[in-house]
Design a protein around this motif. Sequence first.
Motif, short mmCIF file in Angstrom:
data_model
loop_
_atom_site.label_atom_id
_atom_site.label_comp_id
_atom_site.label_asym_id
_atom_site.label_seq_id
_atom_site.Cartn_x
_atom_site.Cartn_y
_atom_site.Cartn_z
N THR A 163 0.83 -1.21 0.00
CA THR A 163 0.00 0.00 0.00
C THR A 163 0.87 1.26 0.00
OG1 THR A 163 -1.67 -1.19 1.23
CG2 THR A 163 -1.88 1.20 1.19
N TYR A 164 1.91 1.26 0.80
CA TYR A 164 2.76 2.46 0.89
C TYR A 164 4.04 2.32 0.07
CZ TYR A 164 -0.54 3.92 4.35
OH TYR A 164 -1.71 4.28 4.96
N ASP A 165 4.63 1.12 0.06
CA ASP A 165 5.70 0.75 -0.85
C ASP A 165 6.87 1.75 -0.91
OD1 ASP A 165 7.19 -0.51 -2.71
OD2 ASP A 165 5.89 -0.03 -4.42
#
Length: 194
Positions: free
Chosen positions: A70-72
């Motif tokens: 999601t944030y990666d």
Amino acid sequence: MSRPVSYNITEKKLVDDISIAEMPEGHQGEGFFATQLNSVIGLARKNSIWPLPFATSCCGIEFMATMAPTYDLGRFGSERLAFSPRQCDLLMVMGTISKKMGPVVKQVYLQMAEPRWVMAVGACASSGGVFDTYSVLQGIDQVVPVDVYVPGCPPRPEAIIDGILNIQKLVGKESLRRRNSEQYKALLESYGIQ
Ligand code: SF4
């Protein structure tokens, strides 16, 4: 009759899907581009930061979320984590650090090669957080110099990413001579580091 084979291929617009690093300041004309060596090295360093996650408690879990899809964090060139100080250039301290752990944090820092940067993630690493007790270090800047502090208990992944972006700004603009300057040597000496 054989079934038709369908491939899951979609056309990719490379320019839209890949973020392109900002060009450093310089002069360009037909067939040439000239800039400072400082800028080129800063550009390469800031987009290939290798973090060493020193996670001791809950803030480390937020960091795991920051690495997840999601944030990666890989979008910022920082997906290559390692627990070997020699290969890393960003020490990320996340969690409560007891006074007994202080020398360990410092030893890890000393084992990292220059240039190295330090990020204090969360209230505990920055200031001891809610643990104003005899056993907890009241901020890792008591043992190593810190470049960026990330507030929060715990900081959300967005805040950790903001910290990485601030580290990138520092790294990109840092002069190649800074590490040899008298001020930098005095800073290290104030921590008892030669
Ligand atoms: S700052 Fe808060 S969330 Fe982070 S390690 Fe300390 S107590 Fe846990």
